[in-house]
Motif scaffolding. Sequence first.
Motif, PDB file in Angstrom:
ATOM      1  N   VAL A   4      42.468  27.737   3.798  1.00 15.99           N
ATOM      2  CA  VAL A   4      41.469  28.119   2.409  1.00 15.99           C
ATOM      3  C   VAL A   4      41.992  29.374   2.155  1.00 15.99           C
ATOM      4  O   VAL A   4      42.384  30.056   3.523  1.00 15.99           O
ATOM      5  CB  VAL A   4      40.592  27.731   2.715  1.00 15.99           C
ATOM      6  CG1 VAL A   4      39.704  28.133   1.485  1.00 15.99           C
ATOM      7  CG2 VAL A   4      39.907  26.355   2.512  1.00 15.99           C
ATOM      8  N   MET A   5      42.363  29.909   0.983  1.00 18.91           N
ATOM      9  CA  MET A   5      43.058  30.776   1.056  1.00 18.91           C
ATOM     10  C   MET A   5      41.654  31.055  -0.307  1.00 18.91           C
ATOM     11  O   MET A   5      41.101  30.545  -1.263  1.00 18.91           O
ATOM     12  CB  MET A   5      44.191  30.799  -0.225  1.00 18.91           C
ATOM     13  CG  MET A   5      43.993  32.428  -0.917  1.00 18.91           C
ATOM     14  SD  MET A   5      43.683  32.446  -2.091  1.00 18.91           S
ATOM     15  CE  MET A   5      44.406  31.275  -3.296  1.00 18.91           C
ATOM     16  N   THR A  79      42.153  19.375  -8.362  1.00 14.79           N
ATOM     17  CA  THR A  79      43.553  18.986  -7.743  1.00 14.79           C
ATOM     18  C   THR A  79      45.241  18.910  -7.967  1.00 14.79           C
ATOM     19  O   THR A  79      45.286  18.241  -9.552  1.00 14.79           O
ATOM     20  CB  THR A  79      43.170  17.836  -6.949  1.00 14.79           C
ATOM     21  OG1 THR A  79      43.894  17.626  -6.095  1.00 14.79           O
ATOM     22  CG2 THR A  79      42.897  16.743  -7.872  1.00 14.79           C
ATOM     23  N   GLN A  80      45.796  19.253  -6.996  1.00 17.41           N
ATOM     24  CA  GLN A  80      47.344  18.666  -7.163  1.00 17.41           C
ATOM     25  C   GLN A  80      47.435  17.496  -7.763  1.00 17.41           C
ATOM     26  O   GLN A  80      47.589  16.549  -6.269  1.00 17.41           O
ATOM     27  CB  GLN A  80      48.007  19.515  -6.816  1.00 17.41           C
ATOM     28  CG  GLN A  80      49.486  19.059  -7.588  1.00 17.41           C
ATOM     29  CD  GLN A  80      50.520  20.003  -6.123  1.00 17.41           C
ATOM     30  OE1 GLN A  80      50.034  21.466  -5.425  1.00 17.41           O
ATOM     31  NE2 GLN A  80      51.724  20.068  -6.213  1.00 17.41           N
ATOM     32  N   VAL A  81      47.698  16.220  -8.747  1.00 18.84           N
ATOM     33  CA  VAL A  81      48.405  15.124  -8.492  1.00 18.84           C
ATOM     34  C   VAL A  81      49.659  14.966  -8.816  1.00 18.84           C
ATOM     35  O   VAL A  81      50.270  13.916  -8.610  1.00 18.84           O
ATOM     36  CB  VAL A  81      47.275  14.795 -10.042  1.00 18.84           C
ATOM     37  CG1 VAL A  81      45.988  14.616  -9.415  1.00 18.84           C
ATOM     38  CG2 VAL A  81      47.865  15.184 -11.062  1.00 18.84           C
ATOM     39  N   GLY A  82      50.821  16.286  -9.236  1.00 18.83           N
ATOM     40  CA  GLY A  82      51.754  15.758  -9.078  1.00 18.83           C
ATOM     41  C   GLY A  82      52.504  16.820  -9.131  1.00 18.83           C
ATOM     42  O   GLY A  82      51.980  18.419  -9.378  1.00 18.83           O
ATOM     43  N   GLY A  83      53.834  16.872  -8.521  1.00 19.96           N
ATOM     44  CA  GLY A  83      54.748  18.201  -8.645  1.00 19.96           C
ATOM     45  C   GLY A  83      56.194  17.788  -7.039  1.00 19.96           C
ATOM     46  O   GLY A  83      54.804  16.888  -5.797  1.00 19.96           O
ATOM     47  N   LYS A  84      56.246  18.902  -7.101  1.00 20.82           N
ATOM     48  CA  LYS A  84      57.242  19.323  -5.443  1.00 20.82           C
ATOM     49  C   LYS A  84      57.379  20.658  -4.723  1.00 20.82           C
ATOM     50  O   LYS A  84      57.212  21.792  -5.844  1.00 20.82           O
ATOM     51  CB  LYS A  84      58.330  18.594  -5.479  1.00 20.82           C
ATOM     52  CG  LYS A  84      57.876  16.730  -5.074  1.00 20.82           C
ATOM     53  CD  LYS A  84      59.551  15.761  -5.235  1.00 20.82           C
ATOM     54  CE  LYS A  84      59.299  14.499  -5.331  1.00 20.82           C
ATOM     55  NZ  LYS A  84      60.498  13.894  -5.521  1.00 20.82           N
ATOM     56  N   GLY A  85      56.806  20.318  -3.711  1.00 19.75           N
ATOM     57  CA  GLY A  85      56.755  21.831  -3.179  1.00 19.75           C
ATOM     58  C   GLY A  85      56.560  21.973  -1.920  1.00 19.75           C
ATOM     59  O   GLY A  85      56.511  20.894  -1.331  1.00 19.75           O
ATOM     60  N   PRO A  86      56.545  23.760  -1.394  1.00 18.23           N
ATOM     61  CA  PRO A  86      55.999  23.192  -0.260  1.00 18.23           C
ATOM     62  C   PRO A  86      54.689  23.741   0.493  1.00 18.23           C
ATOM     63  O   PRO A  86      53.978  23.287   1.478  1.00 18.23           O
ATOM     64  CB  PRO A  86      56.467  24.494   0.311  1.00 18.23           C
ATOM     65  CG  PRO A  86      56.665  25.518  -0.980  1.00 18.23           C
ATOM     66  CD  PRO A  86      56.723  24.179  -1.611  1.00 18.23           C
ATOM     67  N   GLY A 116      55.774  18.156   4.097  1.00 18.02           N
ATOM     68  CA  GLY A 116      57.637  18.332   3.661  1.00 18.02           C
ATOM     69  C   GLY A 116      57.855  19.877   4.996  1.00 18.02           C
ATOM     70  O   GLY A 116      57.164  19.977   5.741  1.00 18.02           O
ATOM     71  N   TYR A 117      58.814  20.522   4.205  1.00 14.78           N
ATOM     72  CA  TYR A 117      59.181  21.427   5.367  1.00 14.78           C
ATOM     73  C   TYR A 117      58.144  22.712   5.168  1.00 14.78           C
ATOM     74  O   TYR A 117      58.180  23.994   5.732  1.00 14.78           O
ATOM     75  CB  TYR A 117      60.866  21.865   4.614  1.00 14.78           C
ATOM     76  CG  TYR A 117      60.577  22.615   3.257  1.00 14.78           C
ATOM     77  CD1 TYR A 117      60.135  23.501   3.108  1.00 14.78           C
ATOM     78  CD2 TYR A 117      60.872  21.534   2.423  1.00 14.78           C
ATOM     79  CE1 TYR A 117      60.416  24.382   2.155  1.00 14.78           C
ATOM     80  CE2 TYR A 117      60.470  22.510   1.300  1.00 14.78           C
ATOM     81  CZ  TYR A 117      60.391  23.767   0.861  1.00 14.78           C
ATOM     82  OH  TYR A 117      60.238  23.858  -0.744  1.00 14.78           O
ATOM     83  N   GLY A 118      57.146  22.678   3.976  1.00 13.21           N
ATOM     84  CA  GLY A 118      56.286  23.762   4.358  1.00 13.21           C
ATOM     85  C   GLY A 118      55.022  24.282   5.408  1.00 13.21           C
ATOM     86  O   GLY A 118      54.177  24.559   5.596  1.00 13.21           O
ATOM     87  N   LYS A 119      54.906  22.740   6.177  1.00 14.77           N
ATOM     88  CA  LYS A 119      54.560  22.450   7.180  1.00 14.77           C
ATOM     89  C   LYS A 119      54.776  23.453   8.095  1.00 14.77           C
ATOM     90  O   LYS A 119      54.512  23.894   8.790  1.00 14.77           O
ATOM     91  CB  LYS A 119      54.158  21.151   7.911  1.00 14.77           C
ATOM     92  CG  LYS A 119      53.851  20.061   7.283  1.00 14.77           C
ATOM     93  CD  LYS A 119      53.443  18.683   8.021  1.00 14.77           C
ATOM     94  CE  LYS A 119      53.033  17.733   6.779  1.00 14.77           C
ATOM     95  NZ  LYS A 119      53.056  16.828   7.231  1.00 14.77           N
ATOM     96  N   LEU A 125      53.687  30.468   4.363  1.00 15.13           N
ATOM     97  CA  LEU A 125      52.752  30.249   3.453  1.00 15.13           C
ATOM     98  C   LEU A 125      50.936  31.002   3.389  1.00 15.13           C
ATOM     99  O   LEU A 125      51.083  31.327   1.504  1.00 15.13           O
ATOM    100  CB  LEU A 125      52.397  29.361   3.123  1.00 15.13           C
ATOM    101  CG  LEU A 125      53.935  28.169   2.964  1.00 15.13           C
ATOM    102  CD1 LEU A 125      54.184  26.539   2.949  1.00 15.13           C
ATOM    103  CD2 LEU A 125      54.723  28.392   1.568  1.00 15.13           C
ATOM    104  N   LYS A 126      50.521  30.943   3.749  1.00 14.18           N
ATOM    105  CA  LYS A 126      49.000  31.370   3.662  1.00 14.18           C
ATOM    106  C   LYS A 126      49.209  32.639   3.534  1.00 14.18           C
ATOM    107  O   LYS A 126      48.212  33.919   2.821  1.00 14.18           O
ATOM    108  CB  LYS A 126      48.812  31.705   5.538  1.00 14.18           C
ATOM    109  CG  LYS A 126      48.266  30.417   6.008  1.00 14.18           C
ATOM    110  CD  LYS A 126      47.341  30.250   7.156  1.00 14.18           C
ATOM    111  CE  LYS A 126      47.069  29.128   7.898  1.00 14.18           C
ATOM    112  NZ  LYS A 126      46.201  29.127   9.609  1.00 14.18           N
ATOM    113  N   VAL A 127      50.095  34.082   3.957  1.00 15.67           N
ATOM    114  CA  VAL A 127      50.385  35.606   3.664  1.00 15.67           C
ATOM    115  C   VAL A 127      51.067  34.434   2.095  1.00 15.67           C
ATOM    116  O   VAL A 127      49.800  35.695   1.086  1.00 15.67           O
ATOM    117  CB  VAL A 127      51.986  36.148   4.519  1.00 15.67           C
ATOM    118  CG1 VAL A 127      51.838  37.127   3.824  1.00 15.67           C
ATOM    119  CG2 VAL A 127      51.026  36.088   6.275  1.00 15.67           C
ATOM    120  N   VAL A 128      51.714  34.551   1.763  1.00 14.83           N
ATOM    121  CA  VAL A 128      52.378  34.437   0.621  1.00 14.83           C
ATOM    122  C   VAL A 128      50.818  34.174  -0.562  1.00 14.83           C
ATOM    123  O   VAL A 128      50.962  34.312  -1.630  1.00 14.83           O
ATOM    124  CB  VAL A 128      53.565  33.446   0.571  1.00 14.83           C
ATOM    125  CG1 VAL A 128      53.567  33.174  -1.178  1.00 14.83           C
ATOM    126  CG2 VAL A 128      54.677  33.850   0.702  1.00 14.83           C
TER     127      VAL A 128
END
Length: 149
Positions: A4-5, A79-86, A116-119, A125-128
């Motif tokens: 959570v951010m 909520t995000q229902v589409g798109g790709k990213g980390p 994916g690779y975001g894991k 990613l938390k910092v960003v």
Amino acid sequence: MSFVMERSVEVDTPIDETFAWMLEHDEWREPVVQSVTPLTEGPPRVGSRYENVAKAAGMTLRITNEITVLDPPHRLAWTQVGGKGPVRTVEGNYLLEDLGGGRTRVTLRNTIEPVGYGKLLTPILKVVSRRIADRLMPQLKEHIEAESV
């Protein structure tokens, strides 16, 4: 493995005015969110979808979000229902609280899930995500207060 951010800002505008302004304006989120395109006709409502083009960490992402809660003037959730990213936004929220005297606290609270690779990049990613919110919330204050003068 989600996280959570959460970040808040206090603005010198009444809660009703703040909520209405946020529904009508997207420019305060630039340059992170470069554009927001409605995919559903009509005014915002539960089920409305929007395509956001966002730029973060050197990537340009096309993300589709769907409004899940519209409770003026206190909450807008999606909520995000589409798109790709980390990452994927499991639940995003703008929470507004009336502080009295024409002031409002706006809280951005996002539950974010690395995918994916975001894991592998979760600590980064938390910092960003926090740095992005640290930039966006003061921008919201600046934009809304400048327009309400």
